[in-house]
Scaffold this motif. Structure first.
Motif, PDB file in Angstrom:
ATOM      1  N   ALA A 333      52.642   1.431  49.675  1.00 23.46           N
ATOM      2  CA  ALA A 333      51.729   2.526  49.997  1.00 23.46           C
ATOM      3  C   ALA A 333      51.389   3.292  48.734  1.00 23.46           C
ATOM      4  CB  ALA A 333      52.391   3.466  50.991  1.00 23.46           C
ATOM      5  N   PRO A 334      50.148   3.555  48.488  1.00 23.23           N
ATOM      6  CA  PRO A 334      49.811   4.360  47.323  1.00 23.23           C
ATOM      7  C   PRO A 334      50.374   5.759  47.527  1.00 23.23           C
ATOM      8  CG  PRO A 334      47.868   3.946  48.683  1.00 23.23           C
ATOM      9  CD  PRO A 334      48.994   3.153  49.269  1.00 23.23           C
ATOM     10  N   PRO A 335      50.926   6.325  46.467  1.00 20.27           N
ATOM     11  CA  PRO A 335      51.561   7.636  46.630  1.00 20.27           C
ATOM     12  C   PRO A 335      50.578   8.688  47.130  1.00 20.27           C
ATOM     13  CG  PRO A 335      52.079   6.664  44.497  1.00 20.27           C
ATOM     14  CD  PRO A 335      51.040   5.805  45.124  1.00 20.27           C
ATOM     15  N   ALA A 337      48.649   8.441  49.538  1.00 21.11           N
ATOM     16  CA  ALA A 337      48.339   8.265  50.958  1.00 21.11           C
ATOM     17  C   ALA A 337      48.462   9.596  51.687  1.00 21.11           C
ATOM     18  CB  ALA A 337      49.302   7.260  51.574  1.00 21.11           C
TER      19      ALA A 337
END
Lengths: 732, 123
Positions: A333-335, A337
C-alpha cells in the motif's frame, strides 16, 4: 482471551473482509476503482487466508490461496481486469463467503473444484501456475527441540561469552576428524550477521542448547587491537553436534542469517573463510542473493563441503540495499493511501451498560429540571447547560452503537446475482445514502426483512425482460435502495420499477382466502396492505425465490419488532416502493404518556394511529358490556385500559375520556380508552422480567421525569386478550 | 532472564494479533499491539521494546515500510524485527533480509516456533 474468542474475532474479520472485497469488486464493476482498490481486495482475501491457516480451516485456506494468487496477478498487472474476470472474481467471492460460513458453522465446504479450475485458468501463467497453486501447507520442518530454553534466554554477559569462546582448547586435526560421538558443524558469522538486529552469540547458545560442544574456535583472523573493528566477524567455530540432532535442526538455527553466517557440515568440511570488510567501509554488507548454503543431501555423513562463499566485492554489494529499500514491496500500500479512522473494539456488553447509564442520566436530568420547576427556579443557565451536555452525551453514546447501513446494503449485490441466475431477471442496483447510520442491533435484524423484500421485488415486482421490452421499458430492471434520516427516525426505501401491485389479483386472492368479504369496499391502500396479511401469497406458482414459507406478514412483524413501520406505494406499470420507518436505536423509544385513573402508563408511539375525543353517537354498545367505535364508517372495538390494568377511578365512558386508535398485529385496530394524554416523550425501556417477572400486557417499565415508575403497555397482547374476552365478537 | 522481554506485534488483523498475543503472553512475554505500520511508529516513538513482530501486507504503512523507517533512525537500527510471512521460499527470505528484517515467522505459525524465533533474536 480463549481460542474460541479469538476465532470469534476472526469470523467478524472475515465478514468485514468479505464486505470490503465485495465493495472493491463493485467499484471495479462500475469502473470507479482507484489505485488502491485491487490492493484492498487482495488484502481482504489475504487476511482471510492467514486466519484460515492459523485456525486450521484447510478448505478455506486452499480456496483463498488460489483466489489470492489470481488477485496477485491482477495486482501486478499480469492479467487484465476484464468484465469477464470481474464476474469470475465476484463468483469466487460468493463461494468464499460460503467457505467462511461452512468454517464458522462446521458445515460442509462448498463444491469449488470447477471454480478453482476457472480461477487457475485465468491466472497469468495458467499452465505453470497449476503446480505453484498448491496450498501453502507449512513446510514440515521438525521444530528444534529445546531441552533447556532458559539457557537461550539468559542475559548477554561477558563471562558467558568468554566461556563460549574458550570452551575447548584447540585439538588435534586427526582427532577432530574422527569425531566419535557426534558430527561436526563449522561456521563463521560475517559482519552481516550482526546487521538488522542480528546477534550471532544467541545462535551459538542455541546450538549449545541442542547439546553441541565447541570443538574449535578459529581466532587466526583477529587483528591487532589497533586494527580491530567491533563490527567485523573475525571468529570461526567448529562444534560437535550429538548424533540424535538432525542437520535440519541445526540449519534452522541459522535460517535467519543465511549466508551472513555460512555453515559447513560433515567431516570433510572446514570453517568457512573470513570475509572482512575494509575498515571504515560501508557499515553494512549486503547479503549476496541466493549464494546460499547448498541444500544438503539426505545422508549427513557424506555432506559435501557445501559452502559457497560470496565473493562479491563489498562496494558493489553495498549498492543493493538502497535499491531494495526504495522499492520495499511491489503492490504494498502506498503510504499516502487514505487513512481510515482508527478504531478499537469494545465488548457490546460494556457499550450497552454505558448506554443504559446514559439513559438514567437523561432521566435524572429530567427529574432535576422538574424539581427545580416546582421549587420555582425555572430558568437558569446551569440547567440549560446541563441539558445541552446531557443531550450531547446521549447522542455520542448512541452514535457509538451506530453503524452505516452500507454493511447491510453490501450483501445485496450477491442476492441479486443469485436471483439473476435463478429467475433470468437482471437487475441494476442503485444505492442511496449507504453512509446513513443506525443502531447495530437494528442493522443486524434488518438483514432478514430487507432480503425478503428484495427477493420479493425481483420475483414479483420486476417483469421478465421480454415483458419489460413489450412495455417500453429497458430489459434490465432497476432496484433502488435508499436510506436517510428524517426527524429522529430512519427511512429505508426499497423501490423497483416493475409492474406494480396487481390489485385485482390481490383482491381476488384475499377473497378466496377468506381474508376479506367479497363485497368489501376497499381503498387502493387497503388492497396493497392485504399482502401483509398472514398466509397471503400471490405468486401463481410458489418459486424457490420468495416462496419459502415466509410471507410478507413476517416481514412486517420483523419491522414492527424493531419498533418500525412498513408502508407500500405502488403504481400499476410503474413499480412498487416499500418504505421502512425505523427508530435510530432500540434503547430509547417514543411513547405517549397517558393517565388512566390512578395509573400513569406509556403507549409506544409505533402502535398509535390517531387519538380522538369521540362524539357520544360514534360509540355504540354491542352486547352487554362491549363497545365499538365508529371511525369514518368502520367499527373497531373499544378496549378500556383501566379495566385491563385494574386502575382505580378510571373513566369508563368513552365520550368522557380520550380514545387512542392503535394498530395491533393479531387483532387489527382497536381504540384504547384512557382518561387523558399527559405527554409525549422519549423513554428508556427497562425490562420487567430482569427485575420482576414477565407480565401479560406489559412490555416493560420506564422512569418518568418526576422519578415515578410507569409501565409500558404491550399493545398487541393487551388488545388481543381484551378482544378474546369480548365473547368472540369480531370487528366488522 | 532478568527482565521480561517486551514485544510489539503489528498486524492489521485483530485475530492474528490476538493469536500472537495469546501465544506470547502465555510464555511470559510482555506484548503490545499495533494495527498497522503508522500506529506502530507512533507507539515506538514513545515506548521501549525488545522485539518487533510485524505483518508485511497492511494498509497505510506496510511491514517493509515500517522496517525501513525504523532502520533509518538511530533508536531502532539494531532492534530485532521479525516479519510474518505466508511463504518460506528463499526469494521471500532474501527479500525480508534485504528489507532489514532480522528473521521471519511463517504463517500459520506454530506457537513453539514463534517463541523459539523470538528467543533466537531477543538480545
Amino acid at each position: 482471551m480463549t481460542p474460541e474468542e479469538i476465532q470469534g474475532i476472526f469470523f467478524v474479520e472475515c465478514e468485514e473482509s468479505l464486505a470490503a472485497a465485495e465493495q472493491g469488486l463493485a467499484q471495479c464493476k462500475a469502473g470507479t476503482q482507484e489505485a488502491d482498490t485491487i490492493n484492498a481486495i487482495f488484502r481482504a482475501v489475504h487476511s482471510i487466508k492467514g486466519g484460515a491457516g492459523a485456525f486450521g480451516y484447510e478448505a478455506l485456506q486452499a480456496f483463498t490461496h488460489v483466489f489470492e494468487t489470481l488477485l496477485s496477478d491482477v495486482r501486478e498487472n499480469l492479467v487484465p481486469l476484464t468484465p469477464t474476470l470481474i464476474d469470475l472474481l465476484l463468483r469466487a467471492l460468493d463461494v468464499l463467503a460460503d467457505h467462511v460460513t461452512a468454517a464458522r458453522e462446521s458445515g460442509t465446504a462448498p463444491e469449488d473444484a470447477a471454480l478453482l479450475r476457472e480461477l487457475e485458468g485465468a491466472m497469468a501463467n495458467a499452465v505453470g501456475q497449476a503446480c505453484a497453486a498448491a496450498p501453502t501447507a507449512p513446510e514440515p520442518i521438525a521444530s528444534p527441540p529445546f531441552d533447556d530454553e532458559d539457557e537461550l534466554t539468559s542475559d548477554f554477559d561477558l563471562d558467558m561469552m568468554l566461556n563460549d569462546l574458550a570452551a575447548a582448547p584447540p585439538i588435534d586435526e586427526a582427532m577432530a576428524a574422527e569425531a566419535p560421538d557426534g558430527w561436526q558443524v563449522h561456521l563463521r558469522p560475517h559482519a552481516g550477521a550482526m546487521r538488522n538486529g542480528g546477534e550471532p552469540i544467541l545462535l551459538l547458545r542455541e546450538l549449545v542448547a541442542l547439546g553441541a560442544e565447541c570443538r574449535e574456535c578459529d581466532i587466526s583472523a583477529v587483528p591487532s587491537l589497533d586494527d580491530f573493528d567491533p563490527h567485523q566477524g573475525y571468529l570461526g567455530w567448529t562444534y560437535i553436534v550429538p548424533d540424535d540432532v538432525s542437520e535440519s535442526a541445526v540449519r534452522d538455527i541459522f535460517d535467519f542469517v543465511g549466508d551472513d553466517c555460512p555453515i559447513a557440515m560433515g567431516p570433510g568440511a572446514t570453517i568457512p573463510p573470513t570475509q572482512i570488510d575494509k575498515p571504515k567501509a560501508a557499515p553494512v554488507i549486503a547479503a549476496a542473493p541466493l549464494a546460499a548454503v547448498a541444500p544438503s543431501p539426505v545422508a549427513k555423513p557424506v555432506a559435501a563441503p557445501a559452502v559457497a562463499v560470496p565473493a562479491a566485492p563489498s562496494v558493489e554489494a553495498a549498492a543493493e540495499p538502497a535499491v531494495q529499500a526504495s522499492n520495499p514491496a511491489p503492490g504494498s500500500a502506498p503510504p499516502a493511501a487514505p487513512a481510515p479512522g482508527q478504531s478499537i473494539r469494545i465488548d457490546l456488553i460494556k457499550l450497552d451498560k454505558l448506554i443504559d447509564t446514559v439513559g438514567e442520566l437523561v432521566i435524572a436530568q429530567a427529574m432535576l429540571a422538574q424539581r427545580l420547576q416546582t421549587e420555582g427556579i425555572q430558568s437558569n443557565e446551569e440547567l440549560t447547560l446541563l441539558e445541552g451536555l446531557t443531550r450531547d452525551i446521549q447522542e455520542s453514546a448512541m452514535s457509538i452503537r451506530a453503524q452505516p447501513i452500507g454493511s447491510v446494503f453490501s450483501r445485496v449485490p450477491r442476492i441479486l446475482r443469485e436471483l439473476a441466475s435463478s429467475t433470468g431477471k437482471h437487475v441494476n442496483l442503485q444505492l442511496v445514502g449507504e453512509t446513513t447510520e443506525l443502531d447495530k442491533t437494528v442493522i443486524e435484524r434488518l438483514g432478514e426483512p430487507l432480503t425478503h423484500l428484495i427477493r420479493n421485488a425481483v420475483d414479483h415486482g420486476i417483469e421478465k425482460p421480454e415483458d419489460r421490452l413489450a412495455a417500453g421499458k429497458s430489459a434490465e430492471g432497476t432496484l433502488t435502495l435508499a436510506a436517510e434520516h428524517r426527524s429522529g427516525r430512519i427511512l429505508i426505501r426499497i423501490a423497483d420499477d416493475g409492474a406494480g401491485i396487481n390489485r385485482a389479483r390481490v383482491l381476488a386472492k384475499a377473497v378466496e382466502k377468506g381474508l376479506v368479504a367479497p363485497d368489501a369496499q376497499l381503498s387502493k391502500e387497503d388492497i396493497d396492505n392485504l399482502i401483509f396479511a398472514p398466509g397471503f401469497s400471490t405468486a401463481a406458482t410458489i418459486t424457490n425465490v420468495s416462496g419459502r414459507g415466509v410471507g410478507m406478514d413476517v416481514v412486517r412483524q420483523n419491522v414492527k419488532d424493531l419498533g418500525g413501520r412498513i408502508t407500500i406505494e405502488s403504481e400499476e406499470g410503474k413499480g412498487t416502493t416499500f418504505t421502512l420507518t425505523l427508530p435510530l436505536t432500540l434503547a430509547i423509544s417514543d411513547g405517549m404518556i397517558v393517565k388512566v385513573g390512578d395509573q400513569t402508563l406509556v403507549i409506544p408511539l409505533t402502535h398509535v394511529v390517531e387519538s380522538l375525543r369521540p362524539d357520544p353517537k360514534d360509540v355504540q354498545g354491542l352486547g352487554a358490556n362491549r363497545q365499538m367505535l365508529n371511525v369514518r364508517g368502520r367499527f373497531i372495538p373499544v378496549v378500556s385500559v383501566g379495566d385491563a390494568v385494574g386502575a382505580h377511578d378510571a373513566i369508563n365512558m368513552p365520550h368522557e375520556g380520550v380514545l387512542i386508535v392503535v394498530d395491533t398485529e393479531s387483532a387489527g385496530q382497536a381504540a384504547l380508552l384512557v382518561d387523558n394524554i399527559w405527554d409525549q416523550r422519549q423513554f428508556v425501556i427497562k425490562s420487567l422480567d430482569t427485575h420482576y417477572r414477565n407480565v401479560d400486557g406489559v412490555a416493560g417499565a420506564t422512569i418518568l421525569g418526576d422519578g415515578r415508575v410507569a409501565l409500558i403497555l404491550n399493545v398487541d397482547t393487551l388488545v388481543a386478550s381484551a378482544v378474546a374476552r369480548g365473547m368472540g365478537l369480531e370487528a366488522a | 532472564m532478568s527482565k521480561t522481554t517486551r514485544i510489539l506485534t503489528v498486524d492489521d488483523s485483530a485475530s492474528m494479533r490476538a493469536l500472537l498475543n495469546h501465544a506470547l503472553t502465555s510464555q511470559g512475554f510482555d506484548v503490545a499491539q499495533a494495527e498497522d505500520g503508522e500506529v506502530a511508529l507512533e507507539w515506538l516513538a514513545l515506548n521501549e521494546v525488545d522485539v518487533v513482530i510485524t505483518d508485511i501486507n497492511m494498509p497505510r504503512l506496510d511491514g517493509f515500510g515500517l522496517i525501513e523507517k525504523l532502520r533509518a533512525g538511530n533508536r531502532h537500527r539494531d532492534r530485532p524485527i521479525l516479519v510474518l510471512t505466508t511463504e518460506s521460499s528463499e526469494e521471500k527470505k532474501t527479500r525480508a533480509r534485504s528489507a532489514g528484517a532480522t528473521g521471519w515467522i511463517v504463517k500459520p505459525f506454530d506457537p513453539e516456533k514463534l517463541v523459539a524465533a523470538v528467543r533466537r533474536v531477543a538480545h
